[in-house]
Structures are given as C-alpha cells and as structure tokens.
Design an enzyme around this catalytic site. Sequence first.
Site, PDB file in Angstrom:
ATOM      1  N   LYS A  46     -59.294  36.735 -98.758  1.00  0.00           N
ATOM      2  CA  LYS A  46     -58.326  37.018 -97.724  1.00  0.00           C
ATOM      3  C   LYS A  46     -58.500  38.431 -97.156  1.00  0.00           C
ATOM      4  O   LYS A  46     -58.034  38.746 -96.077  1.00  0.00           O
ATOM      5  CB  LYS A  46     -56.900  36.920 -98.307  1.00  0.00           C
ATOM      6  CG  LYS A  46     -56.539  35.576 -98.868  1.00  0.00           C
ATOM      7  CD  LYS A  46     -55.119  35.663 -99.505  1.00  0.00           C
ATOM      8  CE  LYS A  46     -54.770  34.398-100.234  1.00  0.00           C
ATOM      9  NZ  LYS A  46     -53.465  34.534-100.942  1.00  0.00           N
ATOM     10  N   ASP A 102     -63.912  43.238 -96.789  1.00  0.00           N
ATOM     11  CA  ASP A 102     -62.964  44.341 -96.864  1.00  0.00           C
ATOM     12  C   ASP A 102     -63.551  45.511 -97.656  1.00  0.00           C
ATOM     13  O   ASP A 102     -63.579  46.638 -97.206  1.00  0.00           O
ATOM     14  CB  ASP A 102     -61.631  43.873 -97.489  1.00  0.00           C
ATOM     15  CG  ASP A 102     -61.807  43.083 -98.799  1.00  0.00           C
ATOM     16  OD1 ASP A 102     -62.955  42.863 -99.237  1.00  0.00           O
ATOM     17  OD2 ASP A 102     -60.781  42.699 -99.382  1.00  0.00           O
ATOM     18  N   ILE A 103     -64.051  45.202 -98.851  1.00  0.00           N
ATOM     19  CA  ILE A 103     -64.448  46.283 -99.753  1.00  0.00           C
ATOM     20  C   ILE A 103     -65.658  45.860-100.584  1.00  0.00           C
ATOM     21  O   ILE A 103     -65.784  44.692-100.952  1.00  0.00           O
ATOM     22  CB  ILE A 103     -63.263  46.668-100.673  1.00  0.00           C
ATOM     23  CG1 ILE A 103     -63.572  47.892-101.528  1.00  0.00           C
ATOM     24  CG2 ILE A 103     -62.802  45.514-101.531  1.00  0.00           C
ATOM     25  CD1 ILE A 103     -62.330  48.499-102.186  1.00  0.00           C
ATOM     26  N   VAL A 104     -66.541  46.799-100.824  1.00  0.00           N
ATOM     27  CA  VAL A 104     -67.652  46.570-101.746  1.00  0.00           C
ATOM     28  C   VAL A 104     -67.376  47.398-102.992  1.00  0.00           C
ATOM     29  O   VAL A 104     -67.253  48.623-102.915  1.00  0.00           O
ATOM     30  CB  VAL A 104     -69.002  46.973-101.125  1.00  0.00           C
ATOM     31  CG1 VAL A 104     -70.132  46.757-102.119  1.00  0.00           C
ATOM     32  CG2 VAL A 104     -69.256  46.186 -99.849  1.00  0.00           C
ATOM     33  N   ASP A 105     -67.242  46.693-104.113  1.00  0.00           N
ATOM     34  CA  ASP A 105     -66.924  47.365-105.371  1.00  0.00           C
ATOM     35  C   ASP A 105     -68.164  47.296-106.260  1.00  0.00           C
ATOM     36  O   ASP A 105     -69.014  48.191-106.235  1.00  0.00           O
ATOM     37  CB  ASP A 105     -65.695  46.686-105.982  1.00  0.00           C
ATOM     38  CG  ASP A 105     -65.229  47.334-107.264  1.00  0.00           C
ATOM     39  OD1 ASP A 105     -65.787  48.367-107.648  1.00  0.00           O
ATOM     40  OD2 ASP A 105     -64.289  46.807-107.896  1.00  0.00           O
ATOM     41  N   SER A 106     -68.320  46.218-107.029  1.00  0.00           N
ATOM     42  CA  SER A 106     -69.551  46.062-107.813  1.00  0.00           C
ATOM     43  C   SER A 106     -70.712  45.636-106.916  1.00  0.00           C
ATOM     44  O   SER A 106     -71.875  45.830-107.264  1.00  0.00           O
ATOM     45  CB  SER A 106     -69.356  45.009-108.898  1.00  0.00           C
ATOM     46  OG  SER A 106     -69.224  43.729-108.311  1.00  0.00           O
ATOM     47  N   GLY A 107     -70.384  45.032-105.773  1.00  0.00           N
ATOM     48  CA  GLY A 107     -71.414  44.517-104.877  1.00  0.00           C
ATOM     49  C   GLY A 107     -71.804  43.075-105.170  1.00  0.00           C
ATOM     50  O   GLY A 107     -72.574  42.473-104.433  1.00  0.00           O
ATOM     51  N   LYS A 133     -66.791  51.502-102.613  1.00  0.00           N
ATOM     52  CA  LYS A 133     -66.469  52.438-103.689  1.00  0.00           C
ATOM     53  C   LYS A 133     -67.733  53.110-104.169  1.00  0.00           C
ATOM     54  O   LYS A 133     -68.758  52.459-104.384  1.00  0.00           O
ATOM     55  CB  LYS A 133     -65.838  51.696-104.865  1.00  0.00           C
ATOM     56  CG  LYS A 133     -64.412  51.283-104.602  1.00  0.00           C
ATOM     57  CD  LYS A 133     -63.791  50.754-105.873  1.00  0.00           C
ATOM     58  CE  LYS A 133     -62.522  50.015-105.553  1.00  0.00           C
ATOM     59  NZ  LYS A 133     -61.940  49.363-106.737  1.00  0.00           N
ATOM     60  N   ASP A 160     -55.538  44.085-101.395  1.00  0.00           N
ATOM     61  CA  ASP A 160     -54.350  43.740-102.166  1.00  0.00           C
ATOM     62  C   ASP A 160     -54.441  44.200-103.614  1.00  0.00           C
ATOM     63  O   ASP A 160     -55.504  44.547-104.119  1.00  0.00           O
ATOM     64  CB  ASP A 160     -54.182  42.214-102.190  1.00  0.00           C
ATOM     65  CG  ASP A 160     -55.211  41.551-103.114  1.00  0.00           C
ATOM     66  OD1 ASP A 160     -56.424  41.786-102.914  1.00  0.00           O
ATOM     67  OD2 ASP A 160     -54.798  40.837-104.052  1.00  0.00           O
TER      68      ASP A 160
HETATM   69  P1  IMP Z   1     -67.276  43.173-105.751  1.00  0.00           P
HETATM   70  O1  IMP Z   1     -67.841  41.789-105.827  1.00  0.00           O
HETATM   71  O2  IMP Z   1     -67.111  43.808-107.106  1.00  0.00           O
HETATM   72  O3  IMP Z   1     -67.987  44.071-104.781  1.00  0.00           O
HETATM   73  O4  IMP Z   1     -65.782  43.029-105.312  1.00  0.00           O
HETATM   74  C1  IMP Z   1     -65.413  42.623-104.101  1.00  0.00           C
HETATM   75  C2  IMP Z   1     -64.010  42.073-104.110  1.00  0.00           C
HETATM   76  O5  IMP Z   1     -63.187  42.623-105.163  1.00  0.00           O
HETATM   77  C3  IMP Z   1     -63.352  42.479-102.829  1.00  0.00           C
HETATM   78  O6  IMP Z   1     -63.570  41.506-101.827  1.00  0.00           O
HETATM   79  C4  IMP Z   1     -61.912  42.584-103.232  1.00  0.00           C
HETATM   80  O7  IMP Z   1     -61.288  41.337-103.110  1.00  0.00           O
HETATM   81  C5  IMP Z   1     -61.921  42.956-104.675  1.00  0.00           C
HETATM   82  N1  IMP Z   1     -61.685  44.404-104.884  1.00  0.00           N
HETATM   83  C6  IMP Z   1     -62.506  45.277-105.490  1.00  0.00           C
HETATM   84  N2  IMP Z   1     -61.975  46.499-105.533  1.00  0.00           N
HETATM   85  C7  IMP Z   1     -60.773  46.411-104.922  1.00  0.00           C
HETATM   86  C8  IMP Z   1     -59.718  47.376-104.644  1.00  0.00           C
HETATM   87  O8  IMP Z   1     -59.788  48.574-104.964  1.00  0.00           O
HETATM   88  N3  IMP Z   1     -58.634  46.894-103.999  1.00  0.00           N
HETATM   89  C9  IMP Z   1     -58.502  45.594-103.624  1.00  0.00           C
HETATM   90  N4  IMP Z   1     -59.463  44.668-103.845  1.00  0.00           N
HETATM   91  C10 IMP Z   1     -60.585  45.072-104.508  1.00  0.00           C
HETATM   92 MG    MG Z   2     -61.051  40.119-101.806  1.00  0.00          MG
END
Ligand code: IMP
Ligand code: MG
Length: 181
Positions: A46, A102-107, A133, A160
């Site tokens: 979302k 929205d956001i790239v955290d671990s990728g 991040k 969120d």
């Molecule tokens: P990744 O696969 O670890 O890069 O995470 C991506 C998903 O984790 C994003 O699409 C978000 O839904 C969620 N996410 C990671 N970090 C955050 C945060 O700080 N706030 C909200 N959602 C996050």
């Molecule tokens: Mg998400």
Amino acid sequence: MTENHPDLARILITPEAIAARVKEMAEQISSDFRHVERLYMIGILKGAFIFLADLTREMHFPHVVDFMALSSYGRTTESGAVRILMDLREPIDGQHVIIVEDIVDSGHTLSYLQRVLAGRNPASLHTCALVRKLRPGLNVQVDYLGFDIPDVWVVGYGLDYADLYRTLPCVAELKKEVYSK
Ligand code: IMP
Ligand code: MG
C-alpha cells in the site's frame, strides 16, 4: 498537528521538501522518457499510493498507472521471502516500466520485483523510491531516489506502522516505544 503528534520522534522530511523533490523527480523522469510513447508506472501497495499519485500528477506526458501488492513472510523482511498478493492487470511485455516503491530498507522487495518483472520482457525496467534507508550492505539499484534517510522506522506520506500513520503529510521517525511495544 503533525509536529505535535505524540508518537513521532522527529520530522525527517517536511511536506514542502517532499513536494519539491517529487516535482524534480517527475521532471527527470519526463526528460529521460520523452522519446517513449507511453510509460508504465507500477505502484507497490500500500505504501506507494500517495507518492505515486503525486509523482504521476507532475508527469505531463502519456503514462499509465497500475498497482501490485506484495507481502513479505513474517514480521520483518530480513528473510528476503516476498510473495505477490495482487498482480498487474495487463502484461508488460514491450512496455517501458518504472517500479515505484515507498521505501527501500533491506532491498529484498525491490530486487524481487526487478527479477519478476524483468522476466516478463518489458522494453525497459527502472526503479523509483521516495526514500532509502542508509544501511550497510544494501546493493539494489534505485534509478530515481527521493531521499536517503537514517536507519530508523519512519511513517507518513504512505509509510505505515501496523497500517497506521500513512496519511501524515511528512516523513517522520516513529518513537521507538511505539514500535517496540
Ligand atoms: P525491504 O524489502 O526490506 O526493502 O522493505 C521494503 C518494505 O518494508 C517497504 O515497502 C515497507 O513496506 C516496509 N518498510 C521498511 N522500512 C519501513 C519503515 O521505516 N517504515 C514503513 N515501512 C517500512
Ligand atoms: Mg510496504
């Protein structure tokens, strides 16, 4: 209201800064794809719904909008396991595609999506994210990036925690006591 929200530790990106950067990103994309008949913008639900809406409304050339919904297994994405909850309505072969996150955290989410969508033979495939991040070892390509942020939990502008806070106008750090309860 936002400034005083009791659950926020601090505002990282103001609504004004977001609006200015989103406009710049739209201009960059418009310029890079000016030769293309139409661009296929894929928002990841979302979290990307607000960003995608603002970004595409600053893009003054032909484009279509579609959505995918993904879920990672378990509470965190550390395992790297992602599954598709809702897929695209149309095939994307031959299309110029931009994935909007929205956001790239671990990728993990973005690299999973890149793999899946690349397998559907688009004419081109690019990635766009509002925030990334800063984490050690992150190595996923983000072609259009809004902001780098510290490695803290952020909410607002689509982001969120437990499905709350998405409609705050800024991107803000959530207080640790809220998400470590
Ligand atoms: P990744 O696969 O670890 O890069 O995470 C991506 C998903 O984790 C994003 O699409 C978000 O839904 C969620 N996410 C990671 N970090 C955050 C945060 O700080 N706030 C909200 N959602 C996050
Ligand atoms: Mg998400």
